[in-house]
Design an enzyme around this catalytic site. Structure first.
Site, PDB file in Angstrom:
ATOM      1  N   ASP A  36       0.855  -1.192   0.000  1.00 30.21           N
ATOM      2  CA  ASP A  36       0.000   0.000   0.000  1.00 30.21           C
ATOM      3  C   ASP A  36       0.887   1.237   0.000  1.00 30.21           C
ATOM      4  OD1 ASP A  36      -1.790   2.176   1.001  1.00 30.21           O
ATOM      5  OD2 ASP A  36      -3.212   0.524   1.168  1.00 30.21           O
ATOM      6  N   SER A  49       0.209  14.832 -14.065  1.00 26.52           N
ATOM      7  CA  SER A  49      -1.083  15.137 -14.699  1.00 26.52           C
ATOM      8  C   SER A  49      -1.159  16.558 -15.226  1.00 26.52           C
ATOM      9  CB  SER A  49      -2.181  14.947 -13.647  1.00 26.52           C
ATOM     10  OG  SER A  49      -3.379  15.526 -14.074  1.00 26.52           O
ATOM     11  N   GLU A  97      -3.610  18.266 -14.877  1.00 29.27           N
ATOM     12  CA  GLU A  97      -4.316  19.048 -13.858  1.00 29.27           C
ATOM     13  C   GLU A  97      -3.360  20.010 -13.147  1.00 29.27           C
ATOM     14  OE1 GLU A  97      -7.756  19.021 -12.466  1.00 29.27           O
ATOM     15  OE2 GLU A  97      -8.026  18.348 -14.516  1.00 29.27           O
ATOM     16  N   TYR A 137      -6.183  17.451  -5.394  1.00 22.73           N
ATOM     17  CA  TYR A 137      -5.570  16.415  -6.239  1.00 22.73           C
ATOM     18  C   TYR A 137      -4.416  17.018  -7.053  1.00 22.73           C
ATOM     19  CZ  TYR A 137      -4.933  13.497 -10.408  1.00 22.73           C
ATOM     20  OH  TYR A 137      -4.375  12.757 -11.425  1.00 22.73           O
ATOM     21  N   LYS A 160      -0.443  16.171  -7.017  1.00 25.38           N
ATOM     22  CA  LYS A 160       0.312  15.726  -8.205  1.00 25.38           C
ATOM     23  C   LYS A 160       1.509  16.647  -8.468  1.00 25.38           C
ATOM     24  CE  LYS A 160      -1.524  11.975  -9.890  1.00 25.38           C
ATOM     25  NZ  LYS A 160      -0.767  10.731 -10.027  1.00 25.38           N
ATOM     26  N   GLY A 181     -12.992   4.478 -15.265  1.00 29.55           N
ATOM     27  CA  GLY A 181     -13.914   4.402 -14.130  1.00 29.55           C
ATOM     28  C   GLY A 181     -15.213   5.139 -14.437  1.00 29.55           C
ATOM     29  N   LYS A 204     -19.080   8.234 -17.730  1.00 29.24           N
ATOM     30  CA  LYS A 204     -20.426   8.520 -17.225  1.00 29.24           C
ATOM     31  C   LYS A 204     -21.348   8.784 -18.418  1.00 29.24           C
ATOM     32  CE  LYS A 204     -22.745  11.625 -13.956  1.00 29.24           C
ATOM     33  NZ  LYS A 204     -22.562  12.731 -13.003  1.00 29.24           N
ATOM     34  N   GLY A 259     -22.423  18.114 -14.428  1.00 26.30           N
ATOM     35  CA  GLY A 259     -22.024  19.434 -13.936  1.00 26.30           C
ATOM     36  C   GLY A 259     -21.745  20.378 -15.100  1.00 26.30           C
ATOM     37  N   ALA A 266     -13.550  24.765  -7.676  1.00 27.22           N
ATOM     38  CA  ALA A 266     -12.675  25.508  -8.592  1.00 27.22           C
ATOM     39  C   ALA A 266     -12.513  24.621  -9.826  1.00 27.22           C
ATOM     40  CB  ALA A 266     -11.321  25.783  -7.950  1.00 27.22           C
TER      41      ALA A 266
HETATM   42  P1  NAP Z   1      -7.474   4.770 -11.683  1.00 28.06           P
HETATM   43  O1  NAP Z   1      -8.213   3.973 -12.701  1.00 28.06           O
HETATM   44  O2  NAP Z   1      -8.241   5.562 -10.681  1.00 28.06           O
HETATM   45  O3  NAP Z   1      -6.506   3.734 -10.892  1.00 28.06           O
HETATM   46  C1  NAP Z   1      -5.873   4.112  -9.688  1.00 28.06           C
HETATM   47  C2  NAP Z   1      -5.111   2.912  -9.145  1.00 28.06           C
HETATM   48  O4  NAP Z   1      -4.435   3.285  -7.931  1.00 28.06           O
HETATM   49  C3  NAP Z   1      -5.982   1.694  -8.790  1.00 28.06           C
HETATM   50  O5  NAP Z   1      -5.321   0.526  -9.209  1.00 28.06           O
HETATM   51  C4  NAP Z   1      -6.042   1.760  -7.264  1.00 28.06           C
HETATM   52  O6  NAP Z   1      -6.246   0.503  -6.656  1.00 28.06           O
HETATM   53  C5  NAP Z   1      -4.640   2.252  -6.953  1.00 28.06           C
HETATM   54  N1  NAP Z   1      -4.489   2.810  -5.606  1.00 28.06           N
HETATM   55  C6  NAP Z   1      -5.173   3.856  -5.086  1.00 28.06           C
HETATM   56  N2  NAP Z   1      -4.760   4.079  -3.832  1.00 28.06           N
HETATM   57  C7  NAP Z   1      -3.807   3.142  -3.529  1.00 28.06           C
HETATM   58  C8  NAP Z   1      -3.012   2.843  -2.386  1.00 28.06           C
HETATM   59  N3  NAP Z   1      -3.117   3.557  -1.256  1.00 28.06           N
HETATM   60  N4  NAP Z   1      -2.121   1.828  -2.455  1.00 28.06           N
HETATM   61  C9  NAP Z   1      -2.011   1.098  -3.575  1.00 28.06           C
HETATM   62  N5  NAP Z   1      -2.748   1.320  -4.693  1.00 28.06           N
HETATM   63  C10 NAP Z   1      -3.629   2.327  -4.664  1.00 28.06           C
HETATM   64  O7  NAP Z   1      -6.464   5.777 -12.386  1.00 28.06           O
HETATM   65  P2  NAP Z   1      -5.935   5.811 -13.925  1.00 28.06           P
HETATM   66  O8  NAP Z   1      -6.881   6.604 -14.740  1.00 28.06           O
HETATM   67  O9  NAP Z   1      -5.518   4.457 -14.325  1.00 28.06           O
HETATM   68  O10 NAP Z   1      -4.640   6.733 -13.758  1.00 28.06           O
HETATM   69  C11 NAP Z   1      -3.372   6.186 -13.412  1.00 28.06           C
HETATM   70  C12 NAP Z   1      -2.492   7.274 -12.825  1.00 28.06           C
HETATM   71  O11 NAP Z   1      -2.318   8.315 -13.783  1.00 28.06           O
HETATM   72  C13 NAP Z   1      -3.060   7.955 -11.580  1.00 28.06           C
HETATM   73  O12 NAP Z   1      -1.965   8.289 -10.756  1.00 28.06           O
HETATM   74  C14 NAP Z   1      -3.711   9.220 -12.123  1.00 28.06           C
HETATM   75  O13 NAP Z   1      -3.784  10.206 -11.125  1.00 28.06           O
HETATM   76  C15 NAP Z   1      -2.744   9.569 -13.234  1.00 28.06           C
HETATM   77  N6  NAP Z   1      -3.288  10.311 -14.366  1.00 28.06           N
HETATM   78  C16 NAP Z   1      -4.403   9.846 -15.009  1.00 28.06           C
HETATM   79  C17 NAP Z   1      -4.880  10.528 -16.116  1.00 28.06           C
HETATM   80  C18 NAP Z   1      -6.086  10.042 -16.869  1.00 28.06           C
HETATM   81  O14 NAP Z   1      -6.642  10.819 -17.656  1.00 28.06           O
HETATM   82  N7  NAP Z   1      -6.496   8.791 -16.709  1.00 28.06           N
HETATM   83  C19 NAP Z   1      -4.206  11.679 -16.567  1.00 28.06           C
HETATM   84  C20 NAP Z   1      -3.072  12.100 -15.889  1.00 28.06           C
HETATM   85  C21 NAP Z   1      -2.601  11.410 -14.790  1.00 28.06           C
HETATM   86  P3  NAP Z   1      -7.725  -0.066  -6.275  1.00 28.06           P
HETATM   87  O15 NAP Z   1      -8.172  -0.826  -7.501  1.00 28.06           O
HETATM   88  O16 NAP Z   1      -7.433  -0.929  -5.114  1.00 28.06           O
HETATM   89  O17 NAP Z   1      -8.599   1.114  -5.985  1.00 28.06           O
HETATM   90  O1  G4F Z   2     -13.667  13.297 -16.215  1.00 27.70           O
HETATM   91  P1  G4F Z   2     -13.269  14.233 -15.145  1.00 27.70           P
HETATM   92  O2  G4F Z   2     -13.733  13.906 -13.771  1.00 27.70           O
HETATM   93  O3  G4F Z   2     -11.704  14.379 -15.258  1.00 27.70           O
HETATM   94  P2  G4F Z   2     -10.665  15.499 -14.729  1.00 27.70           P
HETATM   95  O4  G4F Z   2     -11.185  16.236 -13.559  1.00 27.70           O
HETATM   96  O5  G4F Z   2     -10.244  16.284 -15.912  1.00 27.70           O
HETATM   97  O6  G4F Z   2      -9.472  14.578 -14.212  1.00 27.70           O
HETATM   98  C1  G4F Z   2      -8.996  13.454 -14.950  1.00 27.70           C
HETATM   99  O7  G4F Z   2      -7.970  13.867 -15.826  1.00 27.70           O
HETATM  100  C2  G4F Z   2      -6.799  14.368 -15.170  1.00 27.70           C
HETATM  101  C3  G4F Z   2      -5.812  14.782 -16.269  1.00 27.70           C
HETATM  102  O8  G4F Z   2      -6.032  16.118 -16.630  1.00 27.70           O
HETATM  103  C4  G4F Z   2      -6.222  13.285 -14.284  1.00 27.70           C
HETATM  104  F1  G4F Z   2      -5.100  13.740 -13.694  1.00 27.70           F
HETATM  105  C5  G4F Z   2      -7.252  12.875 -13.239  1.00 27.70           C
HETATM  106  O9  G4F Z   2      -6.726  11.803 -12.470  1.00 27.70           O
HETATM  107  C6  G4F Z   2      -8.502  12.394 -13.966  1.00 27.70           C
HETATM  108  O10 G4F Z   2      -8.188  11.208 -14.657  1.00 27.70           O
HETATM  109  O11 G4F Z   2     -13.835  15.703 -15.480  1.00 27.70           O
HETATM  110  C7  G4F Z   2     -13.580  16.320 -16.725  1.00 27.70           C
HETATM  111  C8  G4F Z   2     -14.429  17.597 -16.836  1.00 27.70           C
HETATM  112  C9  G4F Z   2     -14.318  18.534 -15.615  1.00 27.70           C
HETATM  113  O12 G4F Z   2     -14.161  19.852 -16.064  1.00 27.70           O
HETATM  114  C10 G4F Z   2     -15.640  18.379 -14.906  1.00 27.70           C
HETATM  115  O13 G4F Z   2     -16.065  19.541 -14.204  1.00 27.70           O
HETATM  116  O14 G4F Z   2     -15.805  17.225 -16.920  1.00 27.70           O
HETATM  117  C11 G4F Z   2     -16.558  18.103 -16.093  1.00 27.70           C
HETATM  118  N1  G4F Z   2     -17.805  17.439 -15.701  1.00 27.70           N
HETATM  119  C12 G4F Z   2     -19.063  17.910 -16.015  1.00 27.70           C
HETATM  120  N2  G4F Z   2     -19.991  17.106 -15.464  1.00 27.70           N
HETATM  121  C13 G4F Z   2     -17.939  16.330 -14.961  1.00 27.70           C
HETATM  122  C14 G4F Z   2     -19.321  16.126 -14.807  1.00 27.70           C
HETATM  123  N3  G4F Z   2     -17.028  15.505 -14.425  1.00 27.70           N
HETATM  124  C15 G4F Z   2     -17.479  14.429 -13.728  1.00 27.70           C
HETATM  125  N4  G4F Z   2     -16.572  13.579 -13.217  1.00 27.70           N
HETATM  126  N5  G4F Z   2     -18.824  14.189 -13.552  1.00 27.70           N
HETATM  127  C16 G4F Z   2     -19.788  15.007 -14.061  1.00 27.70           C
HETATM  128  O15 G4F Z   2     -20.976  14.789 -13.883  1.00 27.70           O
END
Ligand code: NAP
Ligand code: G4F
Length: 320
Positions: free
Chosen positions: A57, A124, A126, A148, A152, A184, A191, A210, A279
């Site tokens: 962990d 990220s 972000e 978050y 990061k 997810g 969604k 939103g 924000a």
């Molecule tokens: P994700 O689907 O939410 O997966 C997160 C992973 O982290 C899961 O396997 C989760 O395990 C594990 N985890 C969380 N807390 C933990 C802990 N305390 N110890 C061990 N494992 C833990 O995220 P993703 O979209 O694949 O993204 C991967 C990484 O890239 C993340 O760091 C995210 O912030 C970053 N990122 C993502 C995006 C994007 O657009 N997807 C963009 C930029 C950066 P469980 O299955 O047990 O919950």
């Molecule tokens: O899909 P989101 O929740 O992704 P967000 O916040 O951009 O973050 C994701 O990308 C990041 C990389 O830039 C990663 F680092 C992070 O871990 C994650 O993977 O939201 C995208 C946009 C936002 O502006 C949010 O306000 O969609 C808008 N939104 C509008 N309605 C919504 C909704 N987001 C969510 N989750 N749910 C809504 O109902």
């Protein structure tokens, strides 16, 4: 001997695609998983007998040291994090522990056990937050807009700092949003694709969202894990922006997703203040010029293909 990779967050979206990719390349893959009373292996069900799982962990330093000792990895991909932005306002301390200090714990465990390994940190877009310039590059200053994003940003600077302080091969990939059928369900793209499929199949009547005017640079997760791998194959450690270079609003996503099944999003989408953020990050668009040149990386899936891929997947999943 096959190269050995340790992936944290292997049960997540990116971890599952990266495991597919590295296994295809002949790697021996070690997956770090945290203990849970219910299994979280849905995304890697097809790989269970090809991965060696290690329980650890991000909150527990001793478990990380032990994971490094067991895996003796050549490459470490630190993908684990609390990755959902809205949760970071509700659980800011936990987000800091996982997403920020977790990076320190991982880097320190590596430094102690396998300092010769190569380390990838999942940073990220972000971090750019209230953007200072458009498009964003590796040199754009950060202005994080959520706990978050602040966490990061810490992880990013720490990775650079450990590289400069200890000479580790540690790199930070500044990845813009990337999506897939394995995304997810709480993230907006999944969604929507799930909501569209439910509405089309008569299982739901509306979709509550939103801010649909916010803009993201959305790519395909399968393309982005290839960039992670390429960063660790370089002679020198460096940081890279990974993005498509094109931005779209949530509204654009809705138009294509509903349009694909012959519906108009305006008839089904309801604004719900519960999904607004304290924000917002209004517009992200990345410049991956450095990655194109140095890594030879290019995305292969465009925005429209991505939306259609996700909607078709959710239709099939729900029996449509
Ligand atoms: P994700 O689907 O939410 O997966 C997160 C992973 O982290 C899961 O396997 C989760 O395990 C594990 N985890 C969380 N807390 C933990 C802990 N305390 N110890 C061990 N494992 C833990 O995220 P993703 O979209 O694949 O993204 C991967 C990484 O890239 C993340 O760091 C995210 O912030 C970053 N990122 C993502 C995006 C994007 O657009 N997807 C963009 C930029 C950066 P469980 O299955 O047990 O919950
Ligand atoms: O899909 P989101 O929740 O992704 P967000 O916040 O951009 O973050 C994701 O990308 C990041 C990389 O830039 C990663 F680092 C992070 O871990 C994650 O993977 O939201 C995208 C946009 C936002 O502006 C949010 O306000 O969609 C808008 N939104 C509008 N309605 C919504 C909704 N987001 C969510 N989750 N749910 C809504 O109902």
């Amino acid at each position: 001997m096959a190269p050995r990779a340790l992936i944290t967050g292997i049960t997540g979206q990116d971890g599952s695609y990266l495991a597919d990719f590295l296994l295809d390349k002949g790697y021996e893959v070690f997956g770090m998983v945290r203990r849970s009373s219910t299994e979280t292996f849905g995304r890697i069900d097809h790989l269970l007998d090809r991965i060696t799982f290690i329980q650890a962990d991000l909150l527990d330093q001793a478990s990380l040291v032990q994971a490094m000792e067991e895996a003796r990895p050549d490459e470490i991909y630190n993908l684990a994090a609390q990755s959902f932005v809205p949760t970071s306002w509700r659980q800011p301390v936990l987000t800091g522990e996982f997403t920020a200090l977790g990076v320190t714990r991982m880097l320190d465990a590596m430094r102690q056990v396998v300092p010769e390994a190569k380390f990838y940190q999942a940073s990220s877009s972000e971090m750019f937050g209230k953007v200072r310039e458009v498009p964003q590059t590796e040199l754009t200053p950060f202005h994080p807009r959520s706990p978050y994003a602040v966490a990061k940003t810490y992880g990013h600077h720490l990775t650079v700092n450990y590289r400069e302080s200890y000479g580790l091969f540690a790199v930070s990939g500044i990845l813009f949003n990337h999506e897939s059928p394995r995304r997810g369900h709480e993230f907006v793209t999944r969604k929507i694709s799930d909501g569209v499929a439910r509405i089309k199949l008569g299982l739901a009547k509306e979709l509550r969202l939103g801010n649909i005017d916010s803009q993201r640079d959305w790519g395909y997760a399968g393309d982005y894990v290839r960039a992670m791998y390429l960063m660790l194959q370089q002679d020198k450690p460096d940081d890279f922006v990974i993005a498509t270079g094109r931005t779209h609003s949530v509204r654009d996503f809705l138009e294509i997703a509903f349009g694909h099944v012959g519906l108009n999003y305006e008839d089904y989408v309801k604004k719900d203040p519960r999904f607004m953020r304290p924000a917002e990050v209004d517009q992200l668009i990345g410049d991956s010029g450095k990655a194109h040149k140095a890594l030879g990386w290019q995305p292969t899936v465009d925005f429209e293909e991505l939306v259609v891929m996700m909607v078709d997947h959710d239709l099939a999943l729900l029996g449509g």
